[in-house]
Write a protein that holds these residues in place. Structure first.
Motif, PDB file in Angstrom:
ATOM      1  N   CYS A  40      -7.307   1.118   5.551  1.00 14.64           N
ATOM      2  CA  CYS A  40      -8.297   1.081   4.405  1.00 14.64           C
ATOM      3  C   CYS A  40      -9.671   1.107   4.914  1.00 14.64           C
ATOM      4  CB  CYS A  40      -8.156  -0.373   3.892  1.00 14.64           C
ATOM      5  SG  CYS A  40      -6.849  -0.631   2.767  1.00 14.64           S
ATOM      6  N   GLU A  41     -10.122   0.928   6.040  1.00 14.85           N
ATOM      7  CA  GLU A  41     -11.156   1.285   6.898  1.00 14.85           C
ATOM      8  C   GLU A  41     -11.629   2.356   6.749  1.00 14.85           C
ATOM      9  OE1 GLU A  41     -12.495   1.603  11.518  1.00 14.85           O
ATOM     10  OE2 GLU A  41     -11.738  -0.284  10.836  1.00 14.85           O
ATOM     11  N   ARG A  49      -9.867  -1.986 -10.975  1.00 11.48           N
ATOM     12  CA  ARG A  49      -9.950  -1.146  -9.631  1.00 11.48           C
ATOM     13  C   ARG A  49      -8.493  -0.559  -9.246  1.00 11.48           C
ATOM     14  NH1 ARG A  49      -8.797  -2.692  -4.829  1.00 11.48           N
ATOM     15  NH2 ARG A  49      -8.508  -4.891  -4.314  1.00 11.48           N
ATOM     16  N   ARG A 106      -8.467   7.252  -0.793  1.00  9.81           N
ATOM     17  CA  ARG A 106      -7.868   6.171  -1.313  1.00  9.81           C
ATOM     18  C   ARG A 106      -6.555   5.783  -0.759  1.00  9.81           C
ATOM     19  NH1 ARG A 106      -7.464   6.556  -7.994  1.00  9.81           N
ATOM     20  NH2 ARG A 106      -6.264   8.536  -7.384  1.00  9.81           N
ATOM     21  N   ARG A 108     -12.131   4.136   3.261  1.00 13.92           N
ATOM     22  CA  ARG A 108     -13.657   3.842   2.889  1.00 13.92           C
ATOM     23  C   ARG A 108     -14.521   4.667   3.322  1.00 13.92           C
ATOM     24  NH1 ARG A 108     -11.504  -1.522   2.848  1.00 13.92           N
ATOM     25  NH2 ARG A 108     -12.469  -1.881   4.748  1.00 13.92           N
ATOM     26  N   GLU A 161      -6.163   0.520  -3.912  1.00 15.69           N
ATOM     27  CA  GLU A 161      -6.170   0.890  -5.160  1.00 15.69           C
ATOM     28  C   GLU A 161      -4.776   1.083  -5.979  1.00 15.69           C
ATOM     29  OE1 GLU A 161     -10.202   2.878  -5.796  1.00 15.69           O
ATOM     30  OE2 GLU A 161      -9.730   3.500  -4.020  1.00 15.69           O
ATOM     31  N   ALA A 167      -8.035  -7.849 -10.016  1.00 16.99           N
ATOM     32  CA  ALA A 167      -8.438  -6.483  -9.456  1.00 16.99           C
ATOM     33  C   ALA A 167      -8.021  -5.621 -10.523  1.00 16.99           C
ATOM     34  CB  ALA A 167      -7.624  -6.250  -8.225  1.00 16.99           C
ATOM     35  N   LEU A 177      -4.010  -5.980  -1.757  1.00 16.07           N
ATOM     36  CA  LEU A 177      -5.247  -6.235  -2.261  1.00 16.07           C
ATOM     37  C   LEU A 177      -6.116  -6.731  -1.476  1.00 16.07           C
ATOM     38  CD1 LEU A 177      -3.248  -7.929  -5.741  1.00 16.07           C
ATOM     39  CD2 LEU A 177      -4.567  -5.524  -5.576  1.00 16.07           C
ATOM     40  N   ARG A 178      -5.842  -7.587  -0.505  1.00 15.06           N
ATOM     41  CA  ARG A 178      -6.769  -8.136   0.427  1.00 15.06           C
ATOM     42  C   ARG A 178      -7.715  -7.093   0.963  1.00 15.06           C
ATOM     43  NH1 ARG A 178      -3.107 -12.030   1.917  1.00 15.06           N
ATOM     44  NH2 ARG A 178      -2.464 -10.888   3.764  1.00 15.06           N
ATOM     45  N   HIS A 179      -7.228  -6.094   1.254  1.00  9.30           N
ATOM     46  CA  HIS A 179      -8.069  -4.955   2.185  1.00  9.30           C
ATOM     47  C   HIS A 179      -8.444  -3.703   1.244  1.00  9.30           C
ATOM     48  CE1 HIS A 179      -7.026  -7.124   5.598  1.00  9.30           C
ATOM     49  NE2 HIS A 179      -5.796  -7.190   5.171  1.00  9.30           N
ATOM     50  N   GLY A 180      -8.171  -3.988  -0.291  1.00 12.33           N
ATOM     51  CA  GLY A 180      -8.868  -3.046  -1.031  1.00 12.33           C
ATOM     52  C   GLY A 180      -8.038  -1.725  -1.423  1.00 12.33           C
TER      53      GLY A 180
END
Length: 429
Positions: free
Chosen positions: A216-217, A267, A225, A220, A245, A264, A240-243
């Motif tokens: 996820c890093e 998103r 995605r 971003r 989508e 969430a 979900l904790r790490h974004g």
């Protein structure tokens, strides 16, 4: 495909994709955009446009497949994908994207490539107009840990399938960067397993927080995605904790996972892929693929849990999209529209709600929510002319012969019949 010009659809019943009731009207396409949508006959001057008399047929947005695998080969085992040479595999993927377009899917979001660059090459060829196919978002292969879903290696034998194996945050980060360099739109990870994998079942969470966070890093930092194969409740929460989508499956959610998905909902997208669960449980035996009793029992439990969870998420306003993991022997590519019927029968959607999920919400998944997935002025002209009313009978969309015309980006992939006589002139509503 013919070049885009001006096309006027008359005497049609319009499903706009926004969830509103169908209405009788006319739609004018200019170039690759919808110019005018009118609710009464004769309201739009032809002005030299090609005329298409719908004869009472339904005009609706093109479908969006939320979990596509155009490079999967309808094999009965995972490792059989790895045995296909790259050249033949590319040609196979070309045939599959054309087949999806033939079935009314004018956009697809890939859920994983069977080989590292297959999605990228096919997406680029479609965009350049070199081959027919839906507009497409390309994915990486599935990035999985040792003993995760897709790790088909044996101690004494190297085998490959749709996965790239990584272990630890640094390896996951490196692999993610590799596929970003190659040009993917989506990074796919496998934080949970599947019932047919003995060492990684659906309830197992096989990645850890650091590994998910690393991918996820990368996403971003590069405007990409992440999509997660997340069946277990803990894998959904971790994603979900790490974004993440795009959540695929989410079939074994507990109450906490449902709450987090609801929080969430603006998103995230959920694609439960009920098609593969249903087909594996109900139909794999018909294809000569017997399943052990414990797997059948687990799949029965998972299907019931998925139905309960998706009904709950629907009430909570979470975007749930059709896309059924088609591309296996017992769940072949080309039957993808069956997922809309599953949404109606299993999840409590109305036919119109299922269509909205596959059109308006699909456009949002494609990151083009302001111009894709609806019959509205200014939107891209991805349109289907359907013989019948899928707002009453959603199964119509599974019959490619009922698709009288398929328009993508203002061009006819399938032209309407030369003469389409009106079944009954429709009054303005």
């Amino acid at each position: 495909m013919t070049e885009p010009a001006r096309v006027l659809f008359r005497n049609v019943r319009v499903i706009d994709g926004a969830g509103k009731a169908p209405f009788a009207g006319e739609v004018l396409v200019t170039g690759n955009r919808i110019e005018t949508v009118a609710r009464r006959a004769g309201a739009v001057p032809a002005g030299g446009a090609e005329m298409v008399d719908g004869g009472g047929a339904t005009l609706m947005p093109g479908l969006v497949e939320a979990h596509a695998h155009p490079s999967f080969a309808n094999t009965s085992t995972l490792e059989a994908l790895g045995e296909i040479p790259p050249e033949e595999h590319t040609l196979l993927a070309m045939r599959h994207v054309a087949l999806l377009l033939d079935h009314g899917f004018t956009s697809i979001s890939s859920a994983a490539a069977a080989k590292p660059r297959l999605d990228i090459v096919i997406r680029n060829a479609i965009a350049a107009g070199h081959i027919p196919g839906p507009r497409m978002l390309a994915a990486s292969p599935e990035i999985t840990p040792t003993s995760g879903l897709g790790d088909v290696r044996l101690h004494h034998m190297h085998r490959e399938t749709f996965a790239v194996v990584a272990d630890g945050a640094d390896e996951f980060r490196r692999v993610a960067r590799h596929f970003v360099r190659e040009g993917v739109d989506t990074l796919k990870i496998n934080p949970s397993g599947d019932e047919f994998v003995p060492h990684a079942r659906a309830r197992h969470t096989v990645m850890n927080d650091d590994e998910v966070a690393a991918v996820c890093e990368v996403a971003r930092s590069r405007d990409k995605r992440v999509a997660a194969h997340a069946r277990s409740a803990e894998s959904v929460k971790m994603a979900l904790r790490h974004g993440v989508e795009i959540i695929f499956h989410a079939t074994l959610c507990d109450e906490e996972a449902l709450d987090l998905l609801e929080a969430a909902r603006d998103r995230v997208f959920v694609a439960p892929t009920v098609g593969i669960t249903w087909a594996t449980l109900k139909e794999a035996g018909d294809y000569g693929i017997p399943l052990p009793a414990d797997v059948l029992h687990a799949l029965e439990f998972e299907l019931e849990a998925a139905c309960t969870g998706m009904r709950a998420l629907k009430k909570r306003g979470v975007r749930i999209l059709p896309g059924g993991d088609y591309g296996f022997a017992w769940n072949p590519i080309g039957r993808n529209a069956r997922d809309l019927e599953h949404f109606v029968r299993l999840f409590g959607f109305t036919p119109l709600e299922a269509i909205t999920a596959a059109t308006r919400h699909g456009g949002e998944l494609m990151m083009r929510g302001g111009e894709l997935g609806q019959v509205r002025p200014g939107y891209l002209a991805d349109l289907l002319l359907v013989d019948g009313d899928p707002a009453r009978d959603i199964a119509i969309l599974q019959d490619r012969e009922r698709l009288l015309a398929i328009m993508q980006d203002g061009r006819f992939h399938k032209r309407p019949p030369a003469r389409r006589a009106a079944e009954r002139p429709m009054a303005a509503e």
